[in-house]
Design an enzyme around this catalytic site. Structure first.
Site, PDB file in Angstrom:
ATOM      1  N   ASP A  48       0.820  -1.210   0.000  1.00 28.97           N
ATOM      2  CA  ASP A  48       0.000   0.000   0.000  1.00 28.97           C
ATOM      3  C   ASP A  48       0.857   1.265   0.000  1.00 28.97           C
ATOM      4  OD1 ASP A  48      -2.316  -1.488   0.047  1.00 28.97           O
ATOM      5  OD2 ASP A  48      -2.651  -1.278   2.201  1.00 28.97           O
ATOM      6  N   TYR A  76       5.973  -8.187   8.880  1.00 30.81           N
ATOM      7  CA  TYR A  76       5.628  -6.774   8.978  1.00 30.81           C
ATOM      8  C   TYR A  76       5.874  -6.248  10.385  1.00 30.81           C
ATOM      9  CZ  TYR A  76       2.843  -7.496   4.682  1.00 30.81           C
ATOM     10  OH  TYR A  76       2.420  -7.800   3.417  1.00 30.81           O
ATOM     11  N   ASP A  90      -7.050   2.250   8.131  1.00 27.59           N
ATOM     12  CA  ASP A  90      -5.737   2.889   8.232  1.00 27.59           C
ATOM     13  C   ASP A  90      -5.923   4.393   8.084  1.00 27.59           C
ATOM     14  OD1 ASP A  90      -6.170   3.318   5.526  1.00 27.59           O
ATOM     15  OD2 ASP A  90      -4.514   2.066   4.838  1.00 27.59           O
ATOM     16  N   ARG A 182      -4.144  -4.272   7.917  1.00 28.83           N
ATOM     17  CA  ARG A 182      -5.190  -3.303   8.286  1.00 28.83           C
ATOM     18  C   ARG A 182      -6.385  -4.011   8.925  1.00 28.83           C
ATOM     19  NH1 ARG A 182      -7.289  -0.993   3.353  1.00 28.83           N
ATOM     20  NH2 ARG A 182      -6.156  -2.555   2.155  1.00 28.83           N
TER      21      ARG A 182
END
Length: 238
Positions: A48, A76, A90, A182
């Site tokens: 993203d 992550y 987000d 997310r």
């Protein structure tokens, strides 16, 4: 390095760039130097715009390995703000609801996180590229249309609390392809009987390629501008 026949490059994608932005920048350098209008460059796994970190870029014949590479395990580092939600889960959209956080403690967070380890079912975000009747879900979401997405199975092999400065927590997640961090932020907020949304995300590994193996976009452009680029006699477009 033979970018024409095919190379796999680890890029540290900057904040605000789309994955396509990075691909377009590198492809443009190769096309300009070779004097061609078309050249195969692609990425293995979208990141993203609001996320940074490992983006695998493939050139030439290496683009044939994209599906294999993007199926690799991913790691992550995620920052989550508890007590508030956004429609996109987000910072792409504004806070739409707030929730109590007074009851949340570090002990409670550590108690809840293991619930998300292993094989779980996750409903993707409506602001995502998941297709509904042939169209991307985010196209419906941005028009304010309600859509229903089905939960999908995925695997979270590791989840670790790195820091807890309530109402913000930072976690490390190792997960399978198709995991939306997310959505994980949303689900963690709900499990804590509050809300949650992602405020920062960095991908630190895709398969065997870690952030330490990556270069920034400018360094990759400089490399492409300095190495010799010629088509081998037996080269066929990927």
């Amino acid at each position: 390095m033979d970018f024409i026949s095919g190379e796999i490059i680890g890029i540290d994608k900057p904040l605000g760039w789309t994955s396509f932005d990075a691909v377009k920048r590198l492809r443009g350098v190769v096309q300009r130097r070779l004097g061609v209008k078309k050249f195969k460059v692609g990425h293995a796994g979208t990141l993203d715009p609001l996320a940074t970190g490992v983006l695998i870029v493939c050139t030439g014949r290496a683009t044939r390995r994209i599906e294999e590479l993007q199926s690799g395990e991913k790691e992550y580092i995620a920052e989550i703000r508890l007590g508030a939600t956004t429609p996109s889960y987000d910072l792409e959209t504004k806070i739409d609801q707030t929730y109590p956080v007074e009851h949340i403690t570090e002990e409670l967070v550590r108690e809840v996180l293991p619930r998300f380890q292993g094989t779980i079912m996750q409903v993707p975000p409506v602001f995502s590229a998941v297709k509904i009747d042939g169209k991307r879900a985010y196209k419906y979401a941005r028009k304010g249309k309600e859509v229903e997405l089905k939960a999908k199975p995925l695997v979270i092999s590791e989840i670790e609390l790195l820091s807890c400065d309530l109402p913000t927590i930072e976690i490390r997640v190792v997960c399978s392809k198709g995991t939306y961090i997310r959505a994980l932020a949303r689900d963690i907020g709900e499990a804590l009987k509050s809300g949650g949304h992602l405020t920062g995300l960095r991908r630190t590994r895709v398969g065997k390629i870690s952030i330490d193996d990556c270069m920034n976009v400018d360094d990759a452009v400089e490399l492409l501008n300095t190495v010799e680029l010629t088509f081998p006699d037996d080269y066929q477009p990927a």
